[in-house]
Write an enzyme that holds these catalytic residues in place. Structure first.
Site, PDB file in Angstrom:
ATOM      1  N   CYS A  54       0.829  -1.216   0.000  1.00  0.00           N
ATOM      2  CA  CYS A  54       0.000   0.000   0.000  1.00  0.00           C
ATOM      3  C   CYS A  54       0.855   1.255   0.000  1.00  0.00           C
ATOM      4  O   CYS A  54       0.343   2.361  -0.076  1.00  0.00           O
ATOM      5  CB  CYS A  54      -0.912   0.017   1.210  1.00  0.00           C
ATOM      6  SG  CYS A  54      -1.839  -1.499   1.400  1.00  0.00           S
TER       7      CYS A  54
ATOM      8  N   ASP B  95       2.771   2.333   2.502  1.00  0.00           N
ATOM      9  CA  ASP B  95       3.068   2.894   3.819  1.00  0.00           C
ATOM     10  C   ASP B  95       3.188   1.789   4.870  1.00  0.00           C
ATOM     11  O   ASP B  95       2.319   0.923   4.943  1.00  0.00           O
ATOM     12  CB  ASP B  95       1.927   3.795   4.322  1.00  0.00           C
ATOM     13  CG  ASP B  95       1.618   4.942   3.384  1.00  0.00           C
ATOM     14  OD1 ASP B  95       2.406   5.888   3.350  1.00  0.00           O
ATOM     15  OD2 ASP B  95       0.586   4.869   2.690  1.00  0.00           O
TER      16      ASP B  95
ATOM     17  N   CYS C 121       5.431   7.978   2.234  1.00  0.00           N
ATOM     18  CA  CYS C 121       5.644   9.288   1.622  1.00  0.00           C
ATOM     19  C   CYS C 121       6.000  10.312   2.696  1.00  0.00           C
ATOM     20  O   CYS C 121       6.001  10.012   3.893  1.00  0.00           O
ATOM     21  CB  CYS C 121       4.395   9.719   0.872  1.00  0.00           C
ATOM     22  SG  CYS C 121       2.997   9.985   1.956  1.00  0.00           S
TER      23      CYS C 121
ATOM     24  N   CYS D  14      -2.545   8.979   5.649  1.00  0.00           N
ATOM     25  CA  CYS D  14      -1.316   8.937   6.454  1.00  0.00           C
ATOM     26  C   CYS D  14      -1.636   9.203   7.923  1.00  0.00           C
ATOM     27  O   CYS D  14      -1.062   8.580   8.813  1.00  0.00           O
ATOM     28  CB  CYS D  14      -0.309   9.979   5.961  1.00  0.00           C
ATOM     29  SG  CYS D  14       0.245   9.680   4.284  1.00  0.00           S
TER      30      CYS D  14
END
Lengths: 416, 128
Positions: B37, B39, B63, B106
């Site tokens: 995915c 992350d 990211c 996130c």
């Protein structure tokens, strides 16, 4: 690190290139005093630019070794691909409705194929081998009695691999199948000789070769003659293949860009190969680094590399002093890993941690040295931050680790 | 991708990067996300006798926003009780970092990481 380098360093020359100053100089008069319409036959304003368009057509034809009558101006490689694929499919549909292409083609080809499927054509999308190259046996097996068109790109935009166009052309000619080649990334990188190949249609773009954006060309073979149904109707320009007033300044720019590309190909290949070797030699010594796509049947301009256990977007952010792309520029707005890397069997992790470095005419050795040092430093930094790197160092099999992906369903909801 | 100044600050100078001893009974470890995915966050908390989080460390694969979210979370967590920590919502992380809509996940992942670390600590110490 060297200080006489201008930052950021442009290493995204497969997305687009800077206009060569010689090209720009050649274009400028056609944006001022030479403003006539080349279709105006009744006065000198028209004649002057008509002559310039003819000269540019000759420069492009010479660069790819074909006849000037075989070059049709378009707005770029996307339009050329559309005209070639739809135009041929619709003209030859009485022979059959089957088309073959490759999964790693540019979206301008793949999306056109999807549109043809929508209107009743059948398309086979071949998987390349792990090195990105098409297995010719695989192609031969896919050919059917009703196959009318095969479209295979010359040089891949993401991984830089060079397909065996002469061999594919021979197969197509033998089976009487129209052969289209997307040559957008090929000009100035490989020698193109259309008179000596069995290519029927080939798409070109100016801005990938130090020319202006918004101009391209389609090569349409005359012997044996290839027919197309035109996609843009109007004043019957370009012998009816593509109507619309010719953008003279862009056409002369493309002509000059292609002339220079042809003349400088041998020298440029040697110089850029040296820069590519420098990148490869330095990066291959790092741990868990993977080069994507064949390293031999490949243009020297492209290096696509995955740094395992480092996420791609954070890498791009960390190396903002160099302008590179993560996957194709056309899809970098989405969070999907590159479909090209997936098609050659890279897992999502490696696809996510890949960058494409594309070297161009104006890059210097100092810039490559800087790039190597920057990549080494930043990849090491991000690995210090990476729990996956820590797991890898502890000997855990990260690829087969059972991840709890409960949250990913929430991701999907948030993204949709 | 245009990042806010706060994201860039945390990304360039991440706070509390590192690893605590995951075998210690004082340490709770949360590992959330998946490489596929894009992350993965590992968040660790160290809890003192008073039930206060006295240290927090992270490592994140992801990211800039994911790195910034986890860095911010380690700062917020220090000095909080477990219940206070458990009440942290992703929205406050997203607001603090001015995350764009495409990066909200996130902050969701950071919230998940806090919860996973607390759960791990409580399981170790039978406080469920």
């Amino acid at each position: 690190m060297s200080t006489n380098i201008q930052l950021p360093i442009y290493l995204d020359n497969s997305a687009t290139t800077k206009i060569d100053p010689r090209v720009l100089e050649h274009m400028l008069p056609y944006l001022s005093e030479l403003y006539g319409n080349p279709a105006s036959r009744s006065h000198s304003f028209g004649w002057a630019v008509d002559k310039a368009v003819d000269e540019a057509r000759e420069m492009v034809a010479n660069a790819v070794n074909c006849d000037t009558k075989e070059i049709i101006w378009t707005s770029g490689a996307t339009e050329s691909n559309n005209l070639a694929i739809k135009g041929a499919a619709f003209f030859y549909q009485d022979r059959g409705k089957h088309i073959i292409t490759l999964k790693t083609e540019h979206k301008a080809v793949l999306d056109t194929m999807r549109e043809l499927e929508r209107v009743g054509f059948e398309v086979t999308y071949l998987s390349p081998q792990e090195n990105g190259l098409l297995d010719l046996n695989h192609l031969t097996t896919a050919i059917r009695k009703d196959t009318i068109l095969i479209s295979i790109m010359h040089v891949n935009n993401e991984i830089g691999v060079i397909q065996d166009i002469p061999a594919i052309g021979n197969i197509c000619r033998e089976k009487n199948i129209i052969f289209h080649v997307d040559g957008a990334q090929a000009i100035g990188k490989v020698d193109i000789n259309l008179n000596e190949s069995n290519v029927d249609l080939m798409s070109f773009s100016a801005h990938k070769a130090y020319g202006p954006k918004g101009i391209g060309a389609l090569y349409v073979r005359r012997k044996p003659r290839v027919r197309l149904i035109s996609q843009i109707h109007g004043g019957g320009h370009e012998r009816g293949f593509r109507s619309g007033t010719l953008p003279t300044h862009q056409i002369v720019g493309m002509g000059m860009a292609f002339k220079i590309a042809k003349e400088e190909l041998p020298m440029e290949t040697i110089r850029i190969k040296k820069l590519q070797n420098k990148l490869i030699d330095n990066l291959k010594n790092m741990e868990e680094v993977y080069f994507n796509g064949d390293l031999i049947s490949r243009v020297p301009h492209n290096l696509n590399v995955s740094f395992n256990y480092v996420e791609g977007e954070s890498l791009i952010m960390a190396i903002k002093d160099i302008a590179v792309s993560s996957g194709s520029a056309c899809t970098s707005a989405s969070l999907e890993p590159s479909y090209v890397l997936r098609a050659i069997g890279r897992n999502d992790e490696l696809a996510h941690s890949s960058i494409r470095i594309t070297i161009g005419r104006f890059n210097t050795e100092e810039e490559i040295d800087y790039t190597v040092k920057l990549l080494q430093k930043k990849v090491n930094h991000l690995r210090e931050l990476s729990p996956l790197w820590e797991m890898y160092k502890e000997g855990i099999d990260v690829a087969n680790y059972k991840w709890n992906t409960e949250h990913t369903e929430r991701d999907i909801i948030l993204h949709s | 991708m245009a990042y806010s100044e706060k994201v860039i600050e945390h990304y360039e100078n991440p706070k509390n990067v590192g690893t605590l001893d995951k075998s210690s009974s004082r340490v709770g470890t949360g590992l959330v996300g998946a490489p596929a995915c894009g992350d993965v966050m590992k968040l660790q908390i160290q809890v003192n006798d008073q039930g206060i989080i006295e240290d927090a460390k992270f490592k994140t694969y992801g990211c800039g926003s994911a790195i910034a979210s986890s860095s911010l979370v380690t700062e917020i967590l220090k000095g909080k009780t477990l219940d206070e920590a458990a009440s942290i919502r992703n929205q406050s992380i997203a607001d603090e970092l001015a995350l764009p809509p495409v990066k909200i996940h996130c902050s969701v992942l950071a919230e998940d990481a806090i919860k996973a670390a607390i759960t791990d600590y409580r399981q170790k110490n039978q406080q469920l």
